[in-house]
Scaffold this motif. Sequence first.
Motif, PDB file in Angstrom:
ATOM      1  N   LEU A 262       6.870   3.712 -13.563  1.00 51.88           N
ATOM      2  CA  LEU A 262       5.552   4.069 -13.036  1.00 51.88           C
ATOM      3  C   LEU A 262       5.444   5.560 -12.740  1.00 51.88           C
ATOM      4  N   LYS A 263       6.483   6.313 -13.186  1.00 49.09           N
ATOM      5  CA  LYS A 263       6.490   7.780 -13.030  1.00 49.09           C
ATOM      6  C   LYS A 263       6.357   8.199 -11.561  1.00 49.09           C
ATOM      7  N   LEU A 264       7.183   7.570 -10.732  1.00 49.42           N
ATOM      8  CA  LEU A 264       7.252   7.913  -9.313  1.00 49.42           C
ATOM      9  C   LEU A 264       8.572   8.614  -9.055  1.00 49.42           C
ATOM     10  N   SER A 265       8.528   9.723  -8.355  1.00 50.01           N
ATOM     11  CA  SER A 265       9.741  10.517  -8.128  1.00 50.01           C
ATOM     12  C   SER A 265      10.576   9.996  -6.967  1.00 50.01           C
ATOM     13  N   SER A 266       9.974   9.233  -6.075  1.00 48.66           N
ATOM     14  CA  SER A 266      10.661   8.796  -4.867  1.00 48.66           C
ATOM     15  C   SER A 266      10.850   7.286  -4.851  1.00 48.66           C
ATOM     16  N   THR A 267      12.100   6.855  -4.668  1.00 50.35           N
ATOM     17  CA  THR A 267      12.350   5.414  -4.523  1.00 50.35           C
ATOM     18  C   THR A 267      11.836   4.903  -3.172  1.00 50.35           C
ATOM     19  N   ALA A 268      11.645   5.832  -2.231  1.00 49.34           N
ATOM     20  CA  ALA A 268      11.112   5.429  -0.920  1.00 49.34           C
ATOM     21  C   ALA A 268       9.695   4.884  -1.058  1.00 49.34           C
ATOM     22  N   SER A 269       8.904   5.498  -1.927  1.00 47.43           N
ATOM     23  CA  SER A 269       7.537   5.017  -2.141  1.00 47.43           C
ATOM     24  C   SER A 269       7.547   3.673  -2.861  1.00 47.43           C
ATOM     25  N   VAL A 270       8.530   3.477  -3.749  1.00 45.75           N
ATOM     26  CA  VAL A 270       8.669   2.182  -4.416  1.00 45.75           C
ATOM     27  C   VAL A 270       9.016   1.116  -3.399  1.00 45.75           C
ATOM     28  N   LYS A 271       9.993   1.399  -2.530  1.00 47.66           N
ATOM     29  CA  LYS A 271      10.397   0.437  -1.506  1.00 47.66           C
ATOM     30  C   LYS A 271       9.231   0.089  -0.587  1.00 47.66           C
ATOM     31  N   LYS A 272       8.433   1.089  -0.230  1.00 48.48           N
ATOM     32  CA  LYS A 272       7.297   0.856   0.646  1.00 48.48           C
ATOM     33  C   LYS A 272       6.299  -0.106   0.004  1.00 48.48           C
ATOM     34  N   MET A 273       6.030   0.082  -1.296  1.00 53.11           N
ATOM     35  CA  MET A 273       5.103  -0.803  -1.979  1.00 53.11           C
ATOM     36  C   MET A 273       5.692  -2.208  -2.130  1.00 53.11           C
ATOM     37  N   LEU A 274       6.978  -2.302  -2.438  1.00 59.96           N
ATOM     38  CA  LEU A 274       7.616  -3.615  -2.562  1.00 59.96           C
ATOM     39  C   LEU A 274       7.573  -4.363  -1.221  1.00 59.96           C
ATOM     40  N   ASP A 275       7.750  -3.627  -0.136  1.00 60.87           N
ATOM     41  CA  ASP A 275       7.652  -4.251   1.187  1.00 60.87           C
ATOM     42  C   ASP A 275       6.255  -4.804   1.420  1.00 60.87           C
ATOM     43  N   ARG A 276       5.246  -4.061   1.017  1.00 56.67           N
ATOM     44  CA  ARG A 276       3.859  -4.520   1.168  1.00 56.67           C
ATOM     45  C   ARG A 276       3.584  -5.744   0.305  1.00 56.67           C
ATOM     46  N   LEU A 277       4.111  -5.722  -0.914  1.00 52.50           N
ATOM     47  CA  LEU A 277       3.917  -6.868  -1.811  1.00 52.50           C
ATOM     48  C   LEU A 277       4.598  -8.117  -1.262  1.00 52.50           C
ATOM     49  N   ALA A 278       5.763  -7.922  -0.662  1.00 51.60           N
ATOM     50  CA  ALA A 278       6.477  -9.057  -0.065  1.00 51.60           C
ATOM     51  C   ALA A 278       5.730  -9.583   1.151  1.00 51.60           C
ATOM     52  N   GLU A 279       5.226  -8.664   1.983  1.00 55.92           N
ATOM     53  CA  GLU A 279       4.465  -9.081   3.170  1.00 55.92           C
ATOM     54  C   GLU A 279       3.192  -9.828   2.783  1.00 55.92           C
ATOM     55  N   SER A 280       2.589  -9.458   1.664  1.00 55.84           N
ATOM     56  CA  SER A 280       1.359 -10.101   1.199  1.00 55.84           C
ATOM     57  C   SER A 280       1.628 -11.397   0.440  1.00 55.84           C
ATOM     58  N   GLY A 281       2.902 -11.668   0.150  1.00 51.52           N
ATOM     59  CA  GLY A 281       3.255 -12.907  -0.524  1.00 51.52           C
ATOM     60  C   GLY A 281       3.243 -12.842  -2.034  1.00 51.52           C
TER      61      GLY A 281
END
Length: 203
Positions: A35-54
């Motif tokens: 997804l052309k993202l330089s930071s894995t922290a931003s990936v982790k943040k989105m994955l956390d949101r996706l997990a919280e949303s089910g």
Amino acid sequence: MSEPTKRQKQFLDFIESFIEEKGYSPSMREIGEGLKLSSTASVKKMLDRLAESGFIRRASSSARGIELSRRHSIPIIGRIKAGMPVMSEENLEGYISVKDLVRSDSFFLRVEGDSMKNKGILDGDFALLRPSPVIDNGKIGAFRLNGEITLKTFRRNRDGMFLVPENDDYPIIPVHDGDDFEVIGILDMVLRFFKGNYDIKYS
């Protein structure tokens, strides 16, 4: 569960495509690169949101422990006559994506009777239907005719419209001009459970 945002859908689509191609889920680094993202922290943040949303489930013990909650792909692992299929890369023929079979507005109707048995649709099966107010000639669908709902093959010719059973023991049903007639949906799939192998949730 609410619908994903546009950005969430980009993540979900990438994860799903990666799983379908590779057979396993991507790591955070691979998601970032894809997804052309330089930071894995931003990936982790989105994955956390996706997990919280089910939308996904994550296994904390695995770097690739991402499982899509609503959109699964089922592997085709070979062909079987009487033998046992072997789960191996050599036998993998592809995947059937459940999201391509089931739309968000799809619904099941339980089949009663054997009027469609010659098409392999049996009493007790679950007919998965796609809502539609129209249907092509020769397609199987669900119809409301004068207050009764039925699953039949739709036929139209110069003599009129007909609902055709796929069993010679049943008569063809003509649709007259004065009838209260409605196409409910088009048949996409038939689901048949074997006794003891399922648990239907009734609300």
